[in-house]
Each structure stands twice: as structure tokens, then as C-alpha cells.
Design a protein around this motif. Structure first.
Motif, mmCIF file in Angstrom:
data_model
loop_
_atom_site.group_PDB
_atom_site.id
_atom_site.type_symbol
_atom_site.label_atom_id
_atom_site.label_comp_id
_atom_site.label_asym_id
_atom_site.label_seq_id
_atom_site.Cartn_x
_atom_site.Cartn_y
_atom_site.Cartn_z
ATOM 1 N N TYR A 272 0.845 -1.098 0.115
ATOM 2 C CA TYR A 272 -0.086 -0.072 0.023
ATOM 3 C C TYR A 272 0.887 1.303 0.015
ATOM 4 O O TYR A 272 1.703 1.287 1.069
ATOM 5 C CB TYR A 272 -0.772 -0.005 1.320
ATOM 6 C CG TYR A 272 -1.890 -1.217 1.383
ATOM 7 C CD1 TYR A 272 -2.951 -1.109 0.778
ATOM 8 C CD2 TYR A 272 -1.602 -2.557 1.821
ATOM 9 C CE1 TYR A 272 -4.040 -2.126 0.865
ATOM 10 C CE2 TYR A 272 -2.129 -3.442 1.890
ATOM 11 C CZ TYR A 272 -3.449 -3.213 1.160
ATOM 12 O OH TYR A 272 -4.388 -4.438 1.203
ATOM 13 N N SER A 273 0.578 2.063 -0.825
ATOM 14 C CA SER A 273 1.518 3.353 -0.997
ATOM 15 C C SER A 273 0.537 4.351 -1.854
ATOM 16 O O SER A 273 -0.656 4.130 -2.010
ATOM 17 C CB SER A 273 2.834 2.904 -1.741
ATOM 18 O OG SER A 273 3.682 4.271 -1.942
ATOM 19 N N ASP B 5 -2.450 8.520 3.464
ATOM 20 C CA ASP B 5 -3.632 7.983 3.818
ATOM 21 C C ASP B 5 -3.728 6.127 3.609
ATOM 22 O O ASP B 5 -4.647 5.671 3.963
ATOM 23 C CB ASP B 5 -4.942 8.563 3.493
ATOM 24 C CG ASP B 5 -5.390 9.773 4.198
ATOM 25 O OD1 ASP B 5 -4.494 10.056 5.285
ATOM 26 O OD2 ASP B 5 -6.080 10.328 4.044
ATOM 27 N N ALA B 6 -2.464 6.055 2.667
ATOM 28 C CA ALA B 6 -2.647 4.514 2.176
ATOM 29 C C ALA B 6 -2.785 3.497 3.403
ATOM 30 O O ALA B 6 -3.213 2.494 3.223
ATOM 31 C CB ALA B 6 -1.466 4.295 1.265
ATOM 32 N N TYR B 7 -2.371 3.968 4.636
ATOM 33 C CA TYR B 7 -2.362 2.915 5.545
ATOM 34 C C TYR B 7 -3.679 2.711 6.088
ATOM 35 O O TYR B 7 -3.977 1.368 6.520
ATOM 36 C CB TYR B 7 -1.665 3.743 6.952
ATOM 37 C CG TYR B 7 -2.725 4.785 7.550
ATOM 38 C CD1 TYR B 7 -3.256 4.658 8.598
ATOM 39 C CD2 TYR B 7 -2.099 5.972 7.019
ATOM 40 C CE1 TYR B 7 -3.946 5.452 9.227
ATOM 41 C CE2 TYR B 7 -2.845 7.057 7.869
ATOM 42 C CZ TYR B 7 -3.718 6.899 8.840
ATOM 43 O OH TYR B 7 -4.390 7.726 9.266
ATOM 44 N N LYS B 8 -4.527 3.428 5.712
ATOM 45 C CA LYS B 8 -6.248 3.035 6.141
ATOM 46 C C LYS B 8 -6.650 1.780 5.384
ATOM 47 O O LYS B 8 -7.297 0.935 5.780
ATOM 48 C CB LYS B 8 -7.171 4.307 5.799
ATOM 49 C CG LYS B 8 -6.738 5.466 6.769
ATOM 50 C CD LYS B 8 -7.663 6.549 6.319
ATOM 51 C CE LYS B 8 -7.199 7.830 7.246
ATOM 52 N NZ LYS B 8 -8.075 8.993 6.724
ATOM 53 N N ARG B 9 -5.956 1.772 4.097
ATOM 54 C CA ARG B 9 -6.405 0.571 3.453
ATOM 55 C C ARG B 9 -5.867 -0.714 3.876
ATOM 56 O O ARG B 9 -6.403 -1.843 3.693
ATOM 57 C CB ARG B 9 -6.065 0.731 1.862
ATOM 58 C CG ARG B 9 -6.918 1.671 0.951
ATOM 59 C CD ARG B 9 -6.692 1.825 -0.282
ATOM 60 N NE ARG B 9 -5.364 2.729 -0.731
ATOM 61 C CZ ARG B 9 -4.439 2.324 -1.547
ATOM 62 N NH1 ARG B 9 -4.562 1.151 -1.809
ATOM 63 N NH2 ARG B 9 -3.395 2.893 -1.602
ATOM 64 N N ALA C 23 -2.468 -8.388 13.359
ATOM 65 C CA ALA C 23 -1.877 -7.504 13.975
ATOM 66 C C ALA C 23 -1.083 -6.396 13.047
ATOM 67 O O ALA C 23 -0.589 -6.919 11.810
ATOM 68 C CB ALA C 23 -0.692 -8.067 14.976
ATOM 69 N N VAL C 24 -0.947 -5.180 13.482
ATOM 70 C CA VAL C 24 -0.120 -4.119 12.738
ATOM 71 C C VAL C 24 0.832 -3.519 13.428
ATOM 72 O O VAL C 24 0.739 -3.088 14.478
ATOM 73 C CB VAL C 24 -1.376 -2.922 12.160
ATOM 74 C CG1 VAL C 24 -0.386 -2.122 11.476
ATOM 75 C CG2 VAL C 24 -2.239 -3.777 11.374
ATOM 76 N N LEU C 25 2.016 -3.547 12.967
ATOM 77 C CA LEU C 25 3.195 -2.889 13.568
ATOM 78 C C LEU C 25 3.246 -1.368 12.663
ATOM 79 O O LEU C 25 3.328 -1.576 11.589
ATOM 80 C CB LEU C 25 4.488 -3.566 13.429
ATOM 81 C CG LEU C 25 4.552 -4.849 14.493
ATOM 82 C CD1 LEU C 25 5.749 -5.717 14.181
ATOM 83 C CD2 LEU C 25 4.586 -4.402 15.818
ATOM 84 N N ILE C 26 3.509 -0.420 13.643
ATOM 85 C CA ILE C 26 3.439 0.972 13.155
ATOM 86 C C ILE C 26 4.853 1.412 13.187
ATOM 87 O O ILE C 26 5.298 1.852 14.571
ATOM 88 C CB ILE C 26 2.464 1.746 13.772
ATOM 89 C CG1 ILE C 26 1.041 1.364 13.364
ATOM 90 C CG2 ILE C 26 2.728 3.145 13.373
ATOM 91 C CD1 ILE C 26 -0.191 1.540 14.310
ATOM 92 N N TRP D 65 -6.582 4.066 13.992
ATOM 93 C CA TRP D 65 -7.264 3.286 12.960
ATOM 94 C C TRP D 65 -6.992 1.789 12.846
ATOM 95 O O TRP D 65 -8.002 1.111 12.457
ATOM 96 C CB TRP D 65 -6.396 3.726 11.389
ATOM 97 C CG TRP D 65 -7.480 3.979 10.431
ATOM 98 C CD1 TRP D 65 -7.729 2.768 9.560
ATOM 99 C CD2 TRP D 65 -8.238 4.726 10.071
ATOM 100 N NE1 TRP D 65 -8.582 3.076 8.588
ATOM 101 C CE2 TRP D 65 -9.164 4.565 8.772
ATOM 102 C CE3 TRP D 65 -8.967 6.197 10.390
ATOM 103 C CZ2 TRP D 65 -10.046 5.157 8.229
ATOM 104 C CZ3 TRP D 65 -9.822 6.852 9.861
ATOM 105 C CH2 TRP D 65 -10.516 6.335 8.959
ATOM 106 N N ALA D 66 -5.941 1.506 13.452
ATOM 107 C CA ALA D 66 -5.757 -0.156 13.749
ATOM 108 C C ALA D 66 -6.695 -0.654 14.602
ATOM 109 O O ALA D 66 -7.465 -1.860 14.284
ATOM 110 C CB ALA D 66 -4.501 -0.365 13.945
ATOM 111 N N MET D 67 -6.990 0.058 15.749
ATOM 112 C CA MET D 67 -7.919 -0.571 16.681
ATOM 113 C C MET D 67 -9.435 -0.410 16.126
ATOM 114 O O MET D 67 -10.054 -1.411 16.433
ATOM 115 C CB MET D 67 -7.632 0.328 18.227
ATOM 116 C CG MET D 67 -6.730 0.222 18.824
ATOM 117 S SD MET D 67 -6.776 0.840 20.320
ATOM 118 C CE MET D 67 -6.126 2.610 20.110
#
Ligand SMILES: NC(=O)c1ccc[n+]([C@@H]2O[C@H](COP(=O)([O-])OP(=O)(O)OC[C@H]3O[C@@H](n4cnc5c(N)ncnc54)[C@H](O)[C@@H]3O)[C@@H](O)[C@H]2O)c1
Length: 424
Positions: free
Chosen positions: A76-77, A81-85, A94-97, A110-112
């Protein structure tokens, strides 16, 4: 949840269980790439999605996953805001940021909201307001969120925690901690002297901008949010001289960064007083020349530990009255179970070979095991927010000439009845 049973075999758990944990990573720069390496080293982790606004960083990370023998993860790039997708990706636990600081809180929120375990790099938030926003979403969604504070998982710090829990220091009274890390030529600025995103914060803020590595082990050492809580904090900052001097010497007096005004004082000293009357000194010290150290020191009614030079004094146990003795034998005796392979019970796991002496691998594996098993994260959001809120409170105290300011209680009074949970 049976936390003890889970943690005792946690490091080996990913190897023995069959169900994989599905991971996404947002931010594949320096830290994100390290985290990716740790994830790929840990058996049972499937890296399903990656996101970065820098296409080259994204593609390099994707290639690394493929080289490790896994399918090419979704990329995603294209926009900030691409992270939302990525967060909407169906097959992620899980997501690591690992993005620049100002993205941490919005991305974790957004992850939660998307129901993904959020592992957010340090600090979790930049302001007290952001801390409350994170908490609100966490309490509403009940989705776990943990700041990836790796120093809490260091082998020596965990042995000190065991010593404290065994009563060797008596009642803890006073603690010192610091993040003393010369970041002028590697993080705030690049080798050519260009300002990086980290350096931009030094221009506009005067605060303890990086308090979480110093405080990581301290919260559990002092039962903060578990029987005690931060009550008030005062902060003062020295003048800002180090960066201008560095640029004058290295790039000449006419370099723009030699002339630029930096709000950030070179050394910030904060003092916390807890509800139970304990005191904690915290230093920010990241823009003067010096070797790395954390200057941890914790003192109680029966003894004292100093990280540098690695000594202890325990009244009634240390053989020579009022003389330091080496910490090393205590490290052996009080080594934490997390650092022992579950099968052998012997200290020193070969599989924990990665960053910062293995502490980072341990942290990542425990976080991912929690995401797979849908159990609480090894560090909770309340502690993550307490560490992060030092930034905003120190900034306000410095601006008011070192005024003592009330520290936010994210537990809303529950610290009085909460029982210790970390690394039990
Ligand atoms: N825990 C530790 O020991 C440790 C060590 C180093 C860094 N960190 C933390 O890791 C974070 C990242 O630091 P770094 O040194 O890797 O920085 P970096 O600049 O090398 O990497 C940041 C990456 O995020 C990407 N990015 C920026 N905005 C984005 C967006 N909106 N969406 C997706 N990607 C975006 C950038 O393109 C870059 O690839 C920081 O918060 C830092 O505090 C922690």
C-alpha cells in the motif's frame, strides 16, 4: 487469561503452535525494516501486508519477505492515507507501526477501529490530548494497543524487576533514568547535514521528546499504575547549544543548520513525584556528544542498583558494608523466565539474537503471540500512555518555568486497586 502459562513458554511458543499470526507493517524505513527482520525470523509469522509512502522502501521490504520464502505481501502506497487501506485488509491479526512520530496515534487509532492488534513504535502519542484519544478508542473497541517499548524487555532490567519483586531493595523510593543518545548525525540530521523529520521537532518543541526508553523498565520497577501513579511533574531545560556547535565545527559557520534556532534545550531534567511519595528523575540528552547510556539507578529502603557501572548494594547481603558489588551474579540468580528457553530452563536463548541484545526480538515475539492467541499484550496501553504523556507535560512545565503540573491519570483511579501484570 493465564498470563503466567503464556509467558513462560512465549519465546518458544511460535515454534510449537501451528496457527500462524498474520502481520502488517506500516512504515518500512529503518525501524520498520528491523521489525520486519524480527518478524521473519520468528517462526509462524506471515507478513501479509506492508505500507509506505516511499515506494522504494516498500518494494525493498516486499522483496525481503519474498526472499524469506513467503508470498509477496500486499503493498500500500501512493498517499499518506494509504495505511487506512492496509488496516482494512481482512487477513491481518496485528499491525506494527514504525512511521514518523506524528503518525503514531492516528495510525494506532485506525488499527484499533479496524480490529487489529496495534503495536506502535515509541512514543505512542505526541500530546496528552492524543493519549486520551487513544484511550477512548481502546476502551470503546476493546482492541489491544501496545507501545513497542523494547527497553522494558531487556534482560538486565527484567532481572532487576525480579530482584525488586523478591524484596531485595525493600520498598522502592527513588529512581533515575535517562535517554542519553547522541542522535545528531544519524537521526535528527543525515550524514550530509540535512535535517530529517526527527530534527524538525527540535526546531519547534522544547520538551522531553523521547522519554519512553528511559521509563520503560521504571514503571514496573515502581508499580506505576499498579498501586502507585505519577502525581506531579516538574521539567526544566538547559539552553540549546549542542546542535549549532556541531554544525559550526562539522559544516562551517554559514551552514543553515549552524545558524538555525532550535527550541529544544540540550538536556531536559524532569522530576516526577508519585502518589505514594516516590521520586523519579528523567533526563532527555540526545544532542550533545557522548556514548550511549540510560543511567538507570533505583534505590529502596534496603538497597540500590546502578546500571552504570553495573553494581548493587544490598544491606545485610552485600558482604562488605557500604561497598558496591558487581551486578553480574544477581543477573544470573534473578534472570527472568522470558530469557530462558522453555524446554531447558537454562538462561540464554539462541533464538533471541536480534536488535538491542535480543530485547527487541523478545518484545516482538510476545506481542505477536498475544495477537495470535487474542490475549492481552505484554505491555498495556495505560503504561504506554503514561510514558508518552511525559512529552506533553514536560513541554508545558518547561514553558511555565519549571512549574509542577498534575500528571494525567489514564487509569482514572484504578491504579489504587490494579495488581502488577508486567512480566509476571
Ligand atoms: N524502539 C526503538 O528502539 C526504535 C529505534 C529506532 C526508531 N524507532 C521509532 O521508529 C519510528 C520510525 O523511525 P525510523 O528511524 O525508522 O524512521 P525512517 O524515516 O527511517 O522511516 C519512517 C518510514 O515511514 C514512512 N512513512 C512516513 N509517513 C508515512 C505514511 N503516512 N504512511 C506510510 N509510511 C510513511 C517513510 O517513508 C519511511 O520509510 C520512529 O517513531 C522512531 O521513534 C524506535
Amino acid at each position: 487469561m493465564q498470563r503466567r502459562a503464556f509467558v513462560a513458554g512465549a519465546v518458544a511458543a511460535l515454534e510449537t503452535r501451528t496457527r500462524p499470526v498474520r502481520l502488517g507493517i506500516v512504515g518500512t524505513g529503518n525501524r520498520g525494516t528491523s521489525l520486519l527482520g524480527m518478524a521473519l525470523r520468528a517462526p509462524g509469522v506471515q507478513v501479509r501486508a506492508l505500507c509506505d509512502i516511499n515506494q522504494a522502501n516498500l518494494e525493498r521490504a516486499q522483496a525481503r519477505v519474498v526472499k524469506a520464502g513467503q508470498p509477496n505481501p500486499a503493498g500500500y502506497s501512493g498517499s499518506p492515507d494509504a495505511y487506512k487501506r492496509l488496516m482494512e485488509h481482512k487477513d491481518l491479526d496485528a499491525v506494527l507501526i514504525a512511521t514518523p512520530w506524528h503518525w503514531h496515534a492516528p495510525m494506532a487509532i485506525w488499527a484499533m477501529r479496524a480490529g487489529k492488534y496495534a503495536g506502535v513504535e515509541v512514543p505512542a502519542a505526541l500530546t496528552v490530548e492524543e493519549c486520551w484519544q487513544l484511550l477512548e478508542v481502546h476502551e470503546k473497541t476493546q482492541v489491544p494497543c501496545m507501545m513497542m517499548e523494547n527497553w522494558s524487555f531487556r534482560r538486565d532490567n527484567l532481572a532487576v524487576l525480579n530482584m525488586i519483586r523478591a524484596g531485595l531493595l525493600g520498598t522502592t523510593v527513588h529512581c533515575h533514568c535517562a535517554h542519553s543518545h547522541d542522535c545528531r548525525g544519524q537521526w535528527f540530521f543525515d550524514k550530509q547535514g540535512n535535517i530529517r523529520w526527527g530534527g524538525e521537532y527540535l526546531v519547534k518543541r522544547n520538551a522531553d521528546q523521547y522519554p519512553t526508553h528511559s521509563l520503560g523498565p521504571v514503571l514496573s520497577w515502581m508499580d506505576i499504575n499498579r498501586g502507585d501513579a505519577f502525581d506531579t511533574m516538574v521539567s526544566i531545560a538547559s539552553s540549546s547549544r549542542g546542535i549549532n556547535d556541531y554544525f559550526r565545527r562539522k559544516f562551517g559557520p554559514d551552514h543553515p543548520n549552524a545558524r538555525r534556532e532550535y527550541k529544544q534545550g540540550d538536556v531536559v531534567t524532569s522530576i516526577v513525584r508519585t502518589k505514594q511519595g516516590k521520586t523519579i528523575v528523567i533526563n532527555y540528552d540526545m544532542q550533545l556528544p557522548r556514548p550511549y547510556d540510560n543511567r538507570w539507578m533505583i534505590q529502596g529502603t534496603r538497597g540500590i542498583y546502578r546500571e552504570q557501572p553495573g553494581t548493587v548494594y544490598i544491606e545485610g547481603r552485600t558482604v562488605k558494608d557500604h561497598e558496591w558489588e558487581p551486578f553480574e551474579p544477581y543477573q544470573m540468580e534473578f534472570d527472568h523466565a522470558w530469557w530462558k528457553p522453555a524446554e531447558t530452563g537454562q538462561a540464554g536463548s539462541d533464538s533471541l539474537a536480534g536488535g538491542h541484545g535480543g530485547a527487541d526480538d523478545l518484545e516482538v515475539r510476545l506481542f505477536l503471540a498475544a495477537a495470535r492467541d487474542k490475549t492481552p499484550t505484554p505491555l498495556d496501553l495505560y503504561d504506554s500512555l503514561t510514558m508518552s504523556a511525559v512529552i506533553g507535560v514536560s513541554e508545558a512545565s518547561i514553558a511555565q518555568g519549571g512549574a509542577p503540573l498534575p500528571f494525567p491519570d489514564f487509569t482514572r483511579g484504578k491504579w489504587q486497586t490494579n495488581r502488577p501484570y508486567f512480566a509476571l
